[in-house]
Design a protein around this motif. Structure first.
Motif, short mmCIF file in Angstrom:
data_model
loop_
_atom_site.label_atom_id
_atom_site.label_comp_id
_atom_site.label_asym_id
_atom_site.label_seq_id
_atom_site.Cartn_x
_atom_site.Cartn_y
_atom_site.Cartn_z
N PRO A 1 80.81 24.52 37.52
CA PRO A 1 81.08 23.51 38.55
C PRO A 1 79.99 22.44 38.57
O PRO A 1 78.80 22.77 38.61
N VAL A 2 80.40 21.18 38.53
CA VAL A 2 79.44 20.08 38.47
C VAL A 2 79.51 19.14 39.66
O VAL A 2 78.63 18.30 39.84
N ASP A 3 80.55 19.26 40.48
CA ASP A 3 80.63 18.40 41.66
C ASP A 3 81.67 18.94 42.62
O ASP A 3 82.51 19.78 42.26
N VAL A 4 81.59 18.44 43.88
CA VAL A 4 82.48 18.90 44.93
C VAL A 4 82.89 17.70 45.78
O VAL A 4 82.10 16.77 46.00
N ALA A 5 84.13 17.71 46.25
CA ALA A 5 84.63 16.69 47.16
C ALA A 5 85.59 17.37 48.13
O ALA A 5 86.07 18.48 47.88
N VAL A 6 85.88 16.70 49.25
CA VAL A 6 86.77 17.25 50.26
C VAL A 6 87.97 16.34 50.43
O VAL A 6 87.82 15.12 50.59
N GLU A 7 89.16 16.92 50.41
CA GLU A 7 90.37 16.15 50.63
C GLU A 7 90.61 15.94 52.12
O GLU A 7 89.99 16.60 52.97
N ALA B 1 84.96 19.76 40.42
CA ALA B 1 85.01 19.35 39.02
C ALA B 1 84.22 20.36 38.22
O ALA B 1 83.06 20.65 38.54
N ASP B 2 84.85 20.94 37.21
CA ASP B 2 84.22 21.96 36.39
C ASP B 2 84.29 21.52 34.93
O ASP B 2 85.37 21.31 34.38
N SER B 3 83.13 21.38 34.29
CA SER B 3 83.08 20.79 32.95
C SER B 3 83.69 21.66 31.87
O SER B 3 84.08 21.14 30.82
N PHE B 4 83.78 22.96 32.10
CA PHE B 4 84.25 23.84 31.03
C PHE B 4 85.38 24.78 31.44
O PHE B 4 85.84 25.58 30.63
N VAL C 1 89.87 20.13 37.17
CA VAL C 1 89.68 19.97 38.61
C VAL C 1 90.35 21.17 39.28
O VAL C 1 91.51 21.48 39.00
N ILE C 2 89.59 21.85 40.12
CA ILE C 2 90.06 23.07 40.77
C ILE C 2 90.06 22.86 42.28
O ILE C 2 89.08 22.36 42.85
N ARG C 3 91.16 23.23 42.93
CA ARG C 3 91.24 23.14 44.40
C ARG C 3 90.89 24.51 44.98
O ARG C 3 91.38 25.54 44.53
N VAL C 4 90.04 24.49 46.01
CA VAL C 4 89.58 25.72 46.66
C VAL C 4 89.99 25.70 48.12
O VAL C 4 89.74 24.71 48.84
N HIS C 5 90.59 26.79 48.59
CA HIS C 5 90.95 26.89 49.99
C HIS C 5 89.66 27.08 50.80
O HIS C 5 88.86 27.96 50.49
N PRO C 6 89.45 26.27 51.84
CA PRO C 6 88.17 26.32 52.54
C PRO C 6 87.91 27.61 53.30
O PRO C 6 86.75 27.94 53.57
#
Length: 301
Positions: free
Chosen positions: A95-101, A109-112, A119-124
């Motif tokens: 994981p290289v960055d995080v943002a909130v919808e 954002a995950d480089s590998f 781009v992976i969505r995570v339930h908060p």
């Protein structure tokens, strides 16, 4: 370690992957005086790669160290002093960055991940992970995501680079449909070489911080037209050495981190989005490797 209550609106937050003997930290910076104070340190903050602020005031941290081969998403809960893991492992690789919808869902954002970055969505609340979109993987050195943000219309913007020592290999800005994961290249090539920060201004313009852009690879800030993809130089040269993370203040001013500026001292710059004039907000002190920047928003409602 415990965190303090969330600072006032407009306060600048910086994550540092190597501060305090590589323990990692989050700093709060006064936007007027530039005074830097510790907001959180230690715990699982080593290797912090990016940060974002949730609507409720908690601070999210992406990280890719101390979780070998996986990475993690952390939450620093303002007011309670708790540092908790939201999600780790599973689809995460780096994981290289995080943002909130807008609805509170979290984007990583995950480089590998998934082979070519994703781009992976995570339930908060549950930490459940869903892959939104996977990189195309074209070429011998496929471009991979390094930072992301959301636009006012909900679309996801990702900067990708080939990660080959700053060489100009398929650096680009990609727009992702948040529902279908469909990918559209907004712009590529041009002055982009190592884009490593992205944000959207009030008019919808896409701002990109690039560590090696322009002649001499001095780095700078580029504005991208969201429709045509045309690139316009906002700022270059001056105090920049290798601009990285980027955020936008309420008045439209740009905040840029640069770990190579001022003879290799971690530095936070403020850039006028019209004139490109640079101002040092904070530099040195306990800063070691600044990897993310965010601004505490005004309370909604």
């Amino acid at each position: 370690m415990a965190v303090q209550e969330l600072p006032p609106a407009g306060t600048i937050l910086l994550c540092d992957s190597q501060a305090f003997g590589c323990s990692g930290a989050v700093f709060r910076v006064d936007p007027v005086t530039g005074e830097s104070r510790m907001f959180a340190m230690g715990g699982d903050l080593q290797g912090a790669t990016g940060l974002a602020v949730e609507a409720g005031g908690s601070v999210l941290i992406s990280k890719d160290r101390l979780f070998p081969g996986t990475g993690a998403l952390l939450r620093l809960s303002a007011g309670t002093g708790s540092q908790t893991e939201v999600s780790s492992g599973r689809k995460f690789t780096a994981p290289v960055d995080v943002a909130v919808e807008a609805d509170g869902q979290i984007l990583i954002a995950d480089s590998f991940a998934a082979g070519f970055g994703a781009v992976i969505r995570v339930h908060p609340a549950t930490g459940d992970q869903t892959v939104v979109s996977v990189g195309t993987g074209e070429g011998d050195t496929p471009p991979r995501p390094v930072k992301l943000c959301t636009a006012p219309d909900g679309t996801i913007l990702v900067v990708e680079q080939a990660m080959a020592g700053g060489m100009d290999l398929s650096a680009r800005v990609v727009r992702i449909d948040p529902a279908t994961g469909a990918r559209t290249t907004v712009t590529s090539g041009g002055e982009l070489r190592s884009p490593i920060g992205v944000a959207v201004d009030g008019g919808g313009g896409i701002l990109v911080a690039d560590a090696n852009a322009f002649a001499g690879f001095g780095g700078g800030v580029i504005k991208v037209d969201p429709v045509s993809g045309a690139q316009t130089t906002v700022a270059s040269g001056g105090g920049f050495a290798a601009p990285q993370a980027l955020a936008i203040e309420a008045d439209g001013s740009l905040l840029i981190t640069d770990n190579e500026a001022l003879n290799g001292v971690g530095t936070l710059f403020r850039v006028n989005p019209v004139t490109g004039a640079q101002q040092v907000v904070a530099s040195g002190g306990d800063f070691r490797r600044l990897t993310g920047v965010a601004v505490v928003p005004a309370a909604s409602g």
